[in-house]
Design a protein around this motif. Structure first.
Motif, PDB file in Angstrom:
ATOM      1  N   THR A  64      32.141  50.005  11.518  1.00 24.18           N
ATOM      2  CA  THR A  64      31.814  51.080  10.280  1.00 24.18           C
ATOM      3  C   THR A  64      31.098  51.812  11.345  1.00 24.18           C
ATOM      4  OG1 THR A  64      31.876  49.872   8.108  1.00 24.18           O
ATOM      5  CG2 THR A  64      29.434  51.710   8.347  1.00 24.18           C
ATOM      6  N   SER A  65      29.823  51.521  12.553  1.00 20.63           N
ATOM      7  CA  SER A  65      28.881  51.835  12.770  1.00 20.63           C
ATOM      8  C   SER A  65      30.196  53.451  13.018  1.00 20.63           C
ATOM      9  CB  SER A  65      28.810  51.284  14.446  1.00 20.63           C
ATOM     10  OG  SER A  65      27.406  50.161  13.542  1.00 20.63           O
ATOM     11  N   THR A 109      25.072  50.949  16.647  1.00 12.45           N
ATOM     12  CA  THR A 109      25.303  49.337  16.449  1.00 12.45           C
ATOM     13  C   THR A 109      24.582  48.453  15.416  1.00 12.45           C
ATOM     14  OG1 THR A 109      25.367  47.297  17.474  1.00 12.45           O
ATOM     15  CG2 THR A 109      24.264  48.858  18.677  1.00 12.45           C
ATOM     16  N   GLN A 110      25.112  48.337  14.461  1.00  6.69           N
ATOM     17  CA  GLN A 110      23.120  47.991  13.271  1.00  6.69           C
ATOM     18  C   GLN A 110      22.464  46.732  13.929  1.00  6.69           C
ATOM     19  OE1 GLN A 110      22.916  45.574  11.000  1.00  6.69           O
ATOM     20  NE2 GLN A 110      24.939  44.442  11.234  1.00  6.69           N
ATOM     21  N   SER A 111      23.606  46.373  14.718  1.00  3.76           N
ATOM     22  CA  SER A 111      23.308  43.850  15.046  1.00  3.76           C
ATOM     23  C   SER A 111      22.665  44.738  16.105  1.00  3.76           C
ATOM     24  CB  SER A 111      24.144  43.327  15.237  1.00  3.76           C
ATOM     25  OG  SER A 111      25.279  43.492  16.060  1.00  3.76           O
ATOM     26  N   THR A 114      26.605  43.148  18.984  1.00  7.73           N
ATOM     27  CA  THR A 114      28.035  44.227  19.033  1.00  7.73           C
ATOM     28  C   THR A 114      28.320  44.499  21.178  1.00  7.73           C
ATOM     29  OG1 THR A 114      28.644  44.930  17.220  1.00  7.73           O
ATOM     30  CG2 THR A 114      29.881  44.946  18.266  1.00  7.73           C
ATOM     31  N   ALA A 170      29.452  46.348   5.921  1.00 10.18           N
ATOM     32  CA  ALA A 170      28.645  46.887   6.304  1.00 10.18           C
ATOM     33  C   ALA A 170      28.396  48.155   4.768  1.00 10.18           C
ATOM     34  CB  ALA A 170      28.179  47.609   6.810  1.00 10.18           C
ATOM     35  N   LYS A 256      36.122  48.987   4.372  1.00 16.65           N
ATOM     36  CA  LYS A 256      36.269  48.516   2.980  1.00 16.65           C
ATOM     37  C   LYS A 256      36.578  47.286   2.337  1.00 16.65           C
ATOM     38  CE  LYS A 256      32.883  48.457   4.299  1.00 16.65           C
ATOM     39  NZ  LYS A 256      31.825  48.871   5.240  1.00 16.65           N
ATOM     40  N   GLU A 259      38.394  44.587   3.964  1.00 13.20           N
ATOM     41  CA  GLU A 259      37.947  43.550   4.535  1.00 13.20           C
ATOM     42  C   GLU A 259      36.955  42.765   4.025  1.00 13.20           C
ATOM     43  OE1 GLU A 259      33.244  45.964   5.840  1.00 13.20           O
ATOM     44  OE2 GLU A 259      34.167  44.324   7.287  1.00 13.20           O
TER      45      GLU A 259
HETATM   46  O1  M6R Z   1      26.964  45.268  14.820  1.00 16.82           O
HETATM   47  P1  M6R Z   1      27.478  46.661  14.565  1.00 16.82           P
HETATM   48  O2  M6R Z   1      27.233  48.506  13.451  1.00 16.82           O
HETATM   49  O3  M6R Z   1      28.019  47.128  15.994  1.00 16.82           O
HETATM   50  O4  M6R Z   1      28.586  46.105  14.031  1.00 16.82           O
HETATM   51  C1  M6R Z   1      30.518  46.603  14.397  1.00 16.82           C
HETATM   52  C2  M6R Z   1      31.363  46.112  13.710  1.00 16.82           C
HETATM   53  O5  M6R Z   1      31.444  44.782  13.531  1.00 16.82           O
HETATM   54  C3  M6R Z   1      31.066  46.434  12.101  1.00 16.82           C
HETATM   55  O6  M6R Z   1      30.716  47.918  11.281  1.00 16.82           O
HETATM   56  C4  M6R Z   1      31.645  45.828  10.618  1.00 16.82           C
HETATM   57  O7  M6R Z   1      33.060  46.383  10.912  1.00 16.82           O
HETATM   58  C5  M6R Z   1      31.229  46.087   9.827  1.00 16.82           C
HETATM   59  N1  M6R Z   1      32.227  44.349   9.049  1.00 16.82           N
HETATM   60  C6  M6R Z   1      32.839  46.668   8.836  1.00 16.82           C
HETATM   61  O8  M6R Z   1      32.005  46.581   7.397  1.00 16.82           O
END
Ligand code: M6R
Length: 379
Positions: A64-65, A109-111, A114, A170, A256, A259
């Motif tokens: 998603t990022s 990257t939200q987290s 990654t 996400a 979305k 998954e």
């Molecule tokens: O934490 P990140 O944004 O780096 O994560 C990237 C992907 O693993 C994450 O966006 C994944 O595709 C989600 N589960 C989508 O909903």
């Protein structure tokens, strides 16, 4: 705490207006107006070295990022005129683009954890280390967790202010990433003077309307999307079409759905359909088309027409339920009419809801889909 919602994902979808408000407050100055030529309307606080002599931007991300990055590319190129490439981090780390001077590398990257995104950034930092100054790495992170590994790796961060996201899919972090890209693209455009003050004001004013528009979408659409979902609980394949700035939203809608509902779904740029995927279409394959007003509206409509001619059920994400749209679409998911540049923040909301309701109807574990983890910390 789910606060009365059945799943965290639904709660997080409903938190999106508040997330956009938090980003607006953090990224944009409340008291800037068109006549003000001394202060910037954008307050990202990034140092001048990041922007100076910038010739190119490359963005690395996953999932998603990566979709948010594609919207970012569109915004940066169209508003600020800077050539921008978006790479899957997992590909870039083993086949990086040749070094170019004055390049900004952005990791999204939200987290902030990654593995592939971190490795791609580390590699970029490393390979530029001994080069002359114009080749030095300018690294920027866009993350929801500044305290993460990413936060320690890069010196500049845009913090995405979505709050903790629990659902594996996400949603609100994506919206916050989009907001970060609006701010970055506008900041670049302002500094490089590729945008007029009036247009800048217009876009910022438009962004300020977005939380209310999302609220209206949630209030008016959730029930009908929940109803519509019943039609697709047994569907095996879905196609999502979009063009221009909404092409990444077609990808995101498809991701979305796959998954959390385990339904096969593909997102395509609508104009690319006729180069292969159209062979998949028949009455059993519904097509979701994002048809918002702007430069590619007519094009999407004519691409949707091609799908209709193959008996597909057409679902229009569009503000128009009259004229040619009324003839083509079997189902409507209305979205408000906004500037084309702002439309992705609104068109993604009903697609999140559609995926959610289909998965929930199928009785699946929406927040913890099989085979997936919230952050992918292994290669
Ligand atoms: O934490 P990140 O944004 O780096 O994560 C990237 C992907 O693993 C994450 O966006 C994944 O595709 C989600 N589960 C989508 O909903």
């Amino acid at each position: 705490e789910k606060q009365g919602f059945k799943h965290f994902m639904l709660k997080e979808i409903y938190e999106q207006p508040a997330v956009v408000r938090a980003c607006l407050d953090a990224y944009f100055s409340a008291d800037w107006s068109v006549g003000d030529s001394t202060n910037s309307p954008i307050k990202l606080g990034l140092p001048a070295e990041i922007y100076a002599n910038l010739e190119q931007i490359q963005i690395v991300a996953c999932g998603t990022s990566w979709h948010a990055a594609l919207v970012g590319k569109y915004l940066i190129e169209q508003l600020a005129g800077i050539p921008t490439q978006v790479h899957y981090a997992s590909e870039f780390r083993y086949a990086p683009s040749p070094l170019t001077p004055n390049t900004l590398t952005i990791g999204v990257t939200q987290s902030g954890e990654t593995a592939d995104t971190l490795a791609a950034l580390a590699m970029e930092k490393e390979r530029r280390q001994d080069k002359e100054p114009k080749y030095q790495a300018r690294l920027l992170g866009i993350t929801n967790r500044p305290e993460s590994t990413l936060g320690h790796m890069v010196t500049q961060i845009i913090n995405t202010l979505a709050g903790i996201e629990i659902g594996v899919a996400a949603t609100k972090t994506f919206i916050a990433q989009l907001m970060a890209f609006y701010a970055l693209a506008l900041d670049l455009a302002y500094l490089r003077q590729t945008i007029s003050s009036t247009k800048l004001q217009e876009i910022i004013d438009g962004l300020r309307q977005i939380p209310g528009e999302i609220e209206a979408t949630l209030e008016k659409q959730e029930e009908s999307i929940g109803q519509l979902a019943h039609e697709f609980a047994e569907t095996k394949d879905f196609i999502f079409l979009g063009r221009g700035i909404n092409f990444p939203i077609a990808l995101e809608g498809a991701l979305k759905l796959k998954e959390i509902s385990y339904i096969h779904a593909e997102g395509y740029p609508a104009g690319e359909m006729k180069h292969g995927p159209i062979a998949l279409l028949d009455a059993k394959v519904p097509v979701v088309a994002i048809a918002t007003p702007g430069s590619v509206y007519e094009k999407v409509i004519s691409n949707a027409q091609e799908a209709k001619a193959r008996d597909s059920r057409l679902i229009g994400v569009t503000p128009f339920n009259h004229g040619e749209a009324a003839e083509i679409f079997n189902d409507f998911i209305p979205v408000s009419k906004v500037d084309e540049l702002l439309s992705p923040i609104l068109t993604v909301i009903p697609l999140q809801l559609l995926a959610y309701h289909i998965a929930a109807l199928r009785g699946l574990d929406v927040d913890q889909p099989r085979n997936l983890a919230k952050s992918v910390t292994v290669e």
